[in-house]
Motif scaffolding. Structure first.
Motif, PDB file in Angstrom:
ATOM      1  N   UNK A   4       0.831  -1.205   0.000  1.00  0.00           N
ATOM      2  CA  UNK A   4       0.000   0.000   0.000  1.00  0.00           C
ATOM      3  C   UNK A   4       0.867   1.259   0.000  1.00  0.00           C
ATOM      4  N   UNK A   5       1.923   1.261   0.797  1.00  0.00           N
ATOM      5  CA  UNK A   5       2.827   2.415   0.831  1.00  0.00           C
ATOM      6  C   UNK A   5       3.494   2.604  -0.522  1.00  0.00           C
ATOM      7  N   UNK A   6       3.904   1.497  -1.135  1.00  0.00           N
ATOM      8  CA  UNK A   6       4.504   1.576  -2.467  1.00  0.00           C
ATOM      9  C   UNK A   6       3.554   2.146  -3.498  1.00  0.00           C
ATOM     10  N   UNK A   7       2.295   1.727  -3.446  1.00  0.00           N
ATOM     11  CA  UNK A   7       1.300   2.243  -4.390  1.00  0.00           C
ATOM     12  C   UNK A   7       1.080   3.746  -4.184  1.00  0.00           C
ATOM     13  N   UNK A  44     -10.813  14.856   5.480  1.00  0.00           N
ATOM     14  CA  UNK A  44     -11.567  14.360   4.328  1.00  0.00           C
ATOM     15  C   UNK A  44     -10.784  13.252   3.625  1.00  0.00           C
ATOM     16  N   UNK A  45      -9.473  13.420   3.459  1.00  0.00           N
ATOM     17  CA  UNK A  45      -8.647  12.403   2.805  1.00  0.00           C
ATOM     18  C   UNK A  45      -8.654  11.100   3.596  1.00  0.00           C
ATOM     19  N   UNK A  46      -8.541  11.190   4.912  1.00  0.00           N
ATOM     20  CA  UNK A  46      -8.575   9.994   5.755  1.00  0.00           C
ATOM     21  C   UNK A  46      -9.937   9.316   5.663  1.00  0.00           C
ATOM     22  N   UNK A  47     -11.000  10.097   5.706  1.00  0.00           N
ATOM     23  CA  UNK A  47     -12.346   9.524   5.639  1.00  0.00           C
ATOM     24  C   UNK A  47     -12.574   8.809   4.310  1.00  0.00           C
ATOM     25  N   UNK A  48     -12.170   9.425   3.210  1.00  0.00           N
ATOM     26  CA  UNK A  48     -12.335   8.792   1.897  1.00  0.00           C
ATOM     27  C   UNK A  48     -11.473   7.536   1.804  1.00  0.00           C
ATOM     28  N   UNK A  49     -10.259   7.610   2.309  1.00  0.00           N
ATOM     29  CA  UNK A  49      -9.384   6.437   2.295  1.00  0.00           C
ATOM     30  C   UNK A  49      -9.957   5.277   3.087  1.00  0.00           C
ATOM     31  N   UNK A  50     -10.468   5.557   4.286  1.00  0.00           N
ATOM     32  CA  UNK A  50     -11.067   4.510   5.096  1.00  0.00           C
ATOM     33  C   UNK A  50     -12.312   3.930   4.424  1.00  0.00           C
ATOM     34  N   UNK A  51     -13.110   4.791   3.832  1.00  0.00           N
ATOM     35  CA  UNK A  51     -14.306   4.323   3.131  1.00  0.00           C
ATOM     36  C   UNK A  51     -13.922   3.386   1.984  1.00  0.00           C
ATOM     37  N   UNK A  52     -12.906   3.763   1.210  1.00  0.00           N
ATOM     38  CA  UNK A  52     -12.456   2.903   0.125  1.00  0.00           C
ATOM     39  C   UNK A  52     -11.932   1.561   0.635  1.00  0.00           C
ATOM     40  N   UNK A  53     -11.162   1.591   1.718  1.00  0.00           N
ATOM     41  CA  UNK A  53     -10.631   0.347   2.284  1.00  0.00           C
ATOM     42  C   UNK A  53     -11.772  -0.567   2.716  1.00  0.00           C
ATOM     43  N   UNK A  54     -12.756  -0.027   3.396  1.00  0.00           N
ATOM     44  CA  UNK A  54     -13.868  -0.854   3.868  1.00  0.00           C
ATOM     45  C   UNK A  54     -14.732  -1.352   2.704  1.00  0.00           C
ATOM     46  N   UNK A  55     -14.941  -0.536   1.696  1.00  0.00           N
ATOM     47  CA  UNK A  55     -15.770  -0.948   0.558  1.00  0.00           C
ATOM     48  C   UNK A  55     -15.077  -2.004  -0.298  1.00  0.00           C
TER      49      UNK A  55
END
Length: 57
Positions: A4-7, A44-55
């Protein structure tokens, strides 16, 4: 986790690689933001990132 860090590094590196002038201009605009505005953007960036991870998981 390292994948994930590499991406993230690959994606973050594309902008300065292909659009260095626009990347520099974007950083000038970011520097003009207040601390509160930067924190909101980070939230906002953290929230979107977490949402993507969970989805996508």
């Amino acid at each position: 986790m390292l994948l994930a860090i590499g991406m993230v590094l690959v994606i973050e590196g594309l902008m300065p690689l292909f659009f260095p002038r626009q990347w520099r201009d974007m950083f000038r605009q970011i520097m003009a933001l207040t601390d509160g505005q930067l924190r909101f953007v980070g939230l906002i960036a953290v929230a979107i990132g977490l949402l993507l991870v969970f989805l996508l998981k």
